[in-house]
Design an enzyme around this catalytic site. Structure first.
Site, PDB file in Angstrom:
ATOM      1  N   ASN A 123       0.698  -1.189  -0.056  1.00 34.80           N
ATOM      2  CA  ASN A 123       0.175  -0.006  -0.023  1.00 34.80           C
ATOM      3  C   ASN A 123       0.996   1.263   0.037  1.00 34.80           C
ATOM      4  OD1 ASN A 123      -1.806   2.104   0.373  1.00 34.80           O
ATOM      5  ND2 ASN A 123      -2.274   1.243   2.603  1.00 34.80           N
TER       6      ASN A 123
ATOM      7  N   LYS B  39       0.050   4.239  -0.539  1.00 34.74           N
ATOM      8  CA  LYS B  39      -0.256   5.552   0.066  1.00 34.74           C
ATOM      9  C   LYS B  39      -0.209   6.693  -0.612  1.00 34.74           C
ATOM     10  CE  LYS B  39      -0.141   3.231   4.473  1.00 34.74           C
ATOM     11  NZ  LYS B  39      -0.337   3.468   5.984  1.00 34.74           N
TER      12      LYS B  39
ATOM     13  N   HIS C  42      -9.636   1.322   4.718  1.00 34.92           N
ATOM     14  CA  HIS C  42      -8.252   1.552   5.401  1.00 34.92           C
ATOM     15  C   HIS C  42      -8.505   2.511   6.599  1.00 34.92           C
ATOM     16  CE1 HIS C  42      -4.350   2.544   6.540  1.00 34.92           C
ATOM     17  NE2 HIS C  42      -3.967   1.673   5.776  1.00 34.92           N
TER      18      HIS C  42
ATOM     19  N   GLU D 255      -6.943   4.765   7.611  1.00 28.06           N
ATOM     20  CA  GLU D 255      -6.771   6.358   7.240  1.00 28.06           C
ATOM     21  C   GLU D 255      -8.028   6.831   6.433  1.00 28.06           C
ATOM     22  OE1 GLU D 255      -2.853   5.568   5.282  1.00 28.06           O
ATOM     23  OE2 GLU D 255      -2.102   5.020   7.421  1.00 28.06           O
TER      24      GLU D 255
ATOM     25  N   GLU E 228      -5.957  -4.824  10.394  1.00 32.24           N
ATOM     26  CA  GLU E 228      -5.085  -3.974  10.562  1.00 32.24           C
ATOM     27  C   GLU E 228      -5.027  -3.165  11.807  1.00 32.24           C
ATOM     28  OE1 GLU E 228      -2.705  -2.514   6.861  1.00 32.24           O
ATOM     29  OE2 GLU E 228      -4.481  -1.231   6.779  1.00 32.24           O
TER      30      GLU E 228
ATOM     31  N   GLY F 142       1.937   2.292  10.811  1.00 31.74           N
ATOM     32  CA  GLY F 142       3.083   3.257  10.631  1.00 31.74           C
ATOM     33  C   GLY F 142       3.708   3.631  12.130  1.00 31.74           C
TER      34      GLY F 142
ATOM     35  N   SER G 208       2.987  -2.289  10.502  1.00 33.02           N
ATOM     36  CA  SER G 208       4.436  -2.523  10.624  1.00 33.02           C
ATOM     37  C   SER G 208       4.958  -3.652  10.633  1.00 33.02           C
ATOM     38  CB  SER G 208       4.877  -2.028  12.039  1.00 33.02           C
ATOM     39  OG  SER G 208       4.243  -0.811  12.495  1.00 33.02           O
TER      40      SER G 208
HETATM   41  P1  PGA Z   1       2.500   0.171   7.785  1.00 37.24           P
HETATM   42  O1  PGA Z   1       1.280   0.475   7.225  1.00 37.24           O
HETATM   43  O2  PGA Z   1       2.925  -1.234   6.772  1.00 37.24           O
HETATM   44  O3  PGA Z   1       3.552   1.497   7.390  1.00 37.24           O
HETATM   45  O4  PGA Z   1       2.267  -0.019   9.283  1.00 37.24           O
HETATM   46  C1  PGA Z   1       0.123  -0.695   6.904  1.00 37.24           C
HETATM   47  C2  PGA Z   1      -0.923  -0.213   6.271  1.00 37.24           C
HETATM   48  O5  PGA Z   1      -1.258   0.954   6.611  1.00 37.24           O
HETATM   49  O6  PGA Z   1      -1.870  -0.792   5.434  1.00 37.24           O
END
Ligand code: PGA
Length: 255
Positions: free
Chosen positions: A8, A10, A103, A105, A173, A179, A217
């Site tokens: 992803n 982003k 997601h 976000e 998630e 993140g 992560s």
């Molecule tokens: P990350 O993000 O691996 O940077 O934690 C995962 C995601 O948001 O899908």
């Protein structure tokens, strides 16, 4: 079950660096044995405006070795006066096979509700896309002992009637792990994935094909352990998917 290793990206990269990244991923995997491609499906989800150039780059490769591409969101409308939105059919039209939906976000910054996610997933299915439906609890919800209730409600509300084990992937998630460099423990991931599997066994058709992937992560250090857990059939990777080395290393460790 084939593991889905999804990047992803982003809102990262520019045109050049998106194409360079997918190029580097394909270079680093081209010599893998057939077994690798039978066991691992690679997916990259660049920002909308980079989908087409990334698609053009991978369409030159042998299709059994090429990564798949996917969008990071789609509209719950078909077409029309929805400024800034992208229809699911527009994604399938340019070669996407997947779309990430709900997601955290999007749920946080765009106030997307479970109902919105379900409507989007229905449009994705109509367009022939597989919907990667994201669910996850916050730190406060986990500390309050509400993680399982939260996930169950998100699953109940975010999956349309059209969802089945083949056209849908669930991405678990935990919000606090995205993140942050904090990964859920192997025991917590195992427990939640088993819970999701069991819950959806009663709700979905073709549940034997359902992939439940973990995100939050995931990196080169924790991938092997996480990907070996029961009911973990892949990863949704943010930060570590932005470098070919780490993304490919995670994919190789899942094999
Ligand atoms: P990350 O993000 O691996 O940077 O934690 C995962 C995601 O948001 O899908």
């Amino acid at each position: 079950m084939k593991k889905l290793i999804a990047g992803n990206w982003k809102m990262n990269k520019c045109l050049d660096t998106s194409v360079t990244l997918v190029n580097a991923i394909t270079q680093a995997t081209q010599d893998e044995p057939v077994d690798f491609f039978d066991s691992v499906e690679l997916l990259v989800c660049p920002t909308f405006v980079h989908l087409m150039p990334v698609h053009n780059m991978i369409s030159r490769l042998s299709q059994d070795k090429a990564p798949k591409i996917g969008g990071q969101d789609c509209s719950y409308n078909d077409h029309g006066a929805y400024t800034g939105d992208i229809a699911a059919t527009m994604l399938s039209d340019i070669g996407c096979e997947y779309v990430i939906l709900g997601h955290s976000e999007r749920r946080t910054y765009h106030s997307e509700s479970n109902e919105d996610v379900a409507k989007k997933a229905a449009k994705a299915h109509e367009a022939g896309l597989s919907a990667i439906v994201c669910v996850g609890e916050t730190d406060e919800e986990r500390s309050a002992g509400a993680a399982f209730d939260v996930i169950q409600k998100q699953l109940e509300g975010s999956l349309p009637d059209s969802a089945n084990g083949k056209n849908t992937v669930i991405a678990y998630e935990p919000v606090w792990a995205i993140g942050t460099g904090k990964t859920a423990s192997a025991d917590d991931v195992k427990e939640m994935h088993s819970f999701i599997h069991e819950f959806l066994s009663k709700q979905l058709e073709l549940v034997d094909s359902l992939r439940i992937i973990y995100g939050g992560s995931v990196n080169e250090t924790n991938a092997r352990e996480l990907m070996s857990l029961e009911h973990v059939s892949g990863a949704l990777i943010g930060g570590a998917s932005l470098k070919a080395d780490s993304f490919v290393s995670i994919a190789k460790q899942s094999f």
